[in-house]
Structures are given as C-alpha cells and as structure tokens.
Write an enzyme that holds these catalytic residues in place. Sequence first.
Site, PDB file in Angstrom:
ATOM      1  N   TYR A  33       9.258   0.434   3.259  1.00  0.00           N
ATOM      2  CA  TYR A  33      10.361  -0.080   3.049  1.00  0.00           C
ATOM      3  C   TYR A  33      10.681  -0.319   1.463  1.00  0.00           C
ATOM      4  CZ  TYR A  33       7.351  -3.826   1.507  1.00  0.00           C
ATOM      5  OH  TYR A  33       6.530  -4.827   1.041  1.00  0.00           O
ATOM      6  N   HIS A 102      -0.409   7.388  19.370  1.00  0.00           N
ATOM      7  CA  HIS A 102      -0.736   7.258  18.184  1.00  0.00           C
ATOM      8  C   HIS A 102      -0.199   8.622  17.233  1.00  0.00           C
ATOM      9  CE1 HIS A 102      -3.417   4.239  19.028  1.00  0.00           C
ATOM     10  NE2 HIS A 102      -3.707   3.722  17.917  1.00  0.00           N
ATOM     11  N   LYS A 143       4.418   1.842  -0.068  1.00  0.00           N
ATOM     12  CA  LYS A 143       5.363   0.581   0.256  1.00  0.00           C
ATOM     13  C   LYS A 143       5.255   0.634   1.752  1.00  0.00           C
ATOM     14  CE  LYS A 143       8.419  -2.763  -1.746  1.00  0.00           C
ATOM     15  NZ  LYS A 143       7.472  -3.825  -2.336  1.00  0.00           N
ATOM     16  N   GLU A 175      -4.022  -6.258  -7.808  1.00  0.00           N
ATOM     17  CA  GLU A 175      -2.533  -6.760  -7.846  1.00  0.00           C
ATOM     18  C   GLU A 175      -2.554  -8.186  -7.001  1.00  0.00           C
ATOM     19  OE1 GLU A 175       0.294  -3.886  -6.392  1.00  0.00           O
ATOM     20  OE2 GLU A 175      -1.097  -3.667  -4.514  1.00  0.00           O
ATOM     21  N   LEU A 199       0.699  -0.952  -6.133  1.00  0.00           N
ATOM     22  CA  LEU A 199       1.876  -0.385  -5.845  1.00  0.00           C
ATOM     23  C   LEU A 199       2.464  -0.159  -7.125  1.00  0.00           C
ATOM     24  CD1 LEU A 199       4.223  -0.332  -3.665  1.00  0.00           C
ATOM     25  CD2 LEU A 199       5.004  -2.202  -4.433  1.00  0.00           C
TER      26      LEU A 199
END
Length: 281
Positions: A33, A102, A143, A175, A199
């Site tokens: 996303y 899967h 992400k 982070e 990220l």
Amino acid sequence: MENIGYYNGKTDLIENMMIPMGDRSVYFGDGVYDATYSVNHIIFALEDHLDRFYNSCRLLEIPAPMSREELTEALYSCVKQVDDPNQFVYWQCTRGTGIRNHAFPEGKSNLLIYCLPCPMKDLSQKYKLISMEDTRFFHCNIKTLNLIPSVMASQRAAEKGCQETVFHRGDLVTECAHSNVSIIKDGKFITHQLDNLVLPGITRKHLIQICKEKGIPVEERDYTMDELRAADEVIVSSSGALCMAACELDGKPIGGKAPEIIKTLQDAYLERLHKETDPKA
C-alpha cells in the site's frame, strides 16, 4: 461526496463498499500500500509515492494492477469526487482473489483506493513516545499490509497517552510503528540508513533534501537509544504527520534543545507542500 471507496473499478461511499472473502489481504495480508495527502484536490508528492508503491509490488512479485498513468488517473478520479479539498489518499494492491492457498493464485491483482477528509497535523504539537523491541521481520523496506507488530505497538502507545512507539533492535534504533524517526545532534540531522530494517519514508527523503538545501549536515547511519535520549531534538516523520518534534520518551523528557532547526525544517516542509499543491502554480 463525503468520501469515496474504490475496488477494481467500482466506486461508492466507503461505508457501502465490500471486498471478496477470497481477497488475499483477508487471509495473508498479501499486498502492499501507499498513502499521502491531497491538498486543494492535488495529490502531494505523488511521483515519489508511486515509485515506492511499484517498487513494493516488484519486491513482493505482485503484478501491478495497472500502469502508472492509469493509476494516477484512478487516484485523481477519486480525489476529485470528494467535496473536501484536503484529504487522506490511500491505495493498496493485493495479489488477487482465490480459495485460500499459500502459493500464488492465477489471475489479476486487486486495487483498492479510498479518500476521505483529513486536516493537516498541527506541527506545533509535540509527540510523546514509548520504546519497544523491534520484533518485525526483515523486509521492513517493503510497504506491506503485514502490520501486526506496528498495530500492537501503536496500541501500547495509545494506552500510555503517547503518539508513537520507537522500535529498536538491541540498542540500535530502527524506526517507529508507523513513522521514521531521526535526531538532531550538534547541528546534524542523523537518520537510519536505508536498508531492509526501515521503510524508505517519503517525508524522510524530503527532509534530507531540505537539510542539504539549508546547509544542515546529514548522517545516514545506525544510532543508539542512548543517542536518541541525548539528542538535541527527536523528529518523527511520515506522510500523515509530516515533521513532528518529540518531547518525551518512556515518561522522560527528550529534545527541546534546537527549536530553531525544528522550525526551519517544518517551515520549509510546509512551503514545499503548499507550493506543490497550489492550484495556481
């Protein structure tokens, strides 16, 4: 419209939208996303966010749902249908739909978009933080929708009246639960280097650019929790929060020693945002 939801070409109010039970996001969080602000119905830093979105698709071997040009058109079509000019714009791509298995399914990926009114953060506010061991996997540069550790960390922060959780692996800061975290020390902007533990934040990228424009030295490297505690300023940055200074970590005061640098960065960032989203530009 008050808001808008989009799923594979169908649109309606978010509360009226549904996705199939077989969407891979339901069983596996198998998707990626991205998100940003829209100001004056203009999507901020869209090219940077699309770069990251398509790179996340590539790294997880998820077929892109459409071309970059088509996705840009779909995003703007949604943004323009929402009455409020200032919005949170979110989009995600999942690997597709099928019976739970899967292994990758055959067929097309799914695209979901939503836009809803969202006021800008008040950058004069200060964040309170907690810290937690970083137990996430080793693909934090993607992400992905797999966000359970971040969800749990955000809940722990909320329970303590705080806005974010700082993750660390041993003594090294990585982070936050849904932000990057950087520090100012002796006039330098210090932030974790880009690797698979953090990220590649768009706001982080812009802040580095601003620092270089303003003559503020930048160091991209590992730094420790002790360095964070002793920093002149601690900066939490994200597309939703932009550039927020922190004032507390685990109940103890931090930062507050270089407010002029914080103001320089915040003012420059807001100037960049408003310049890019000025409909007269």
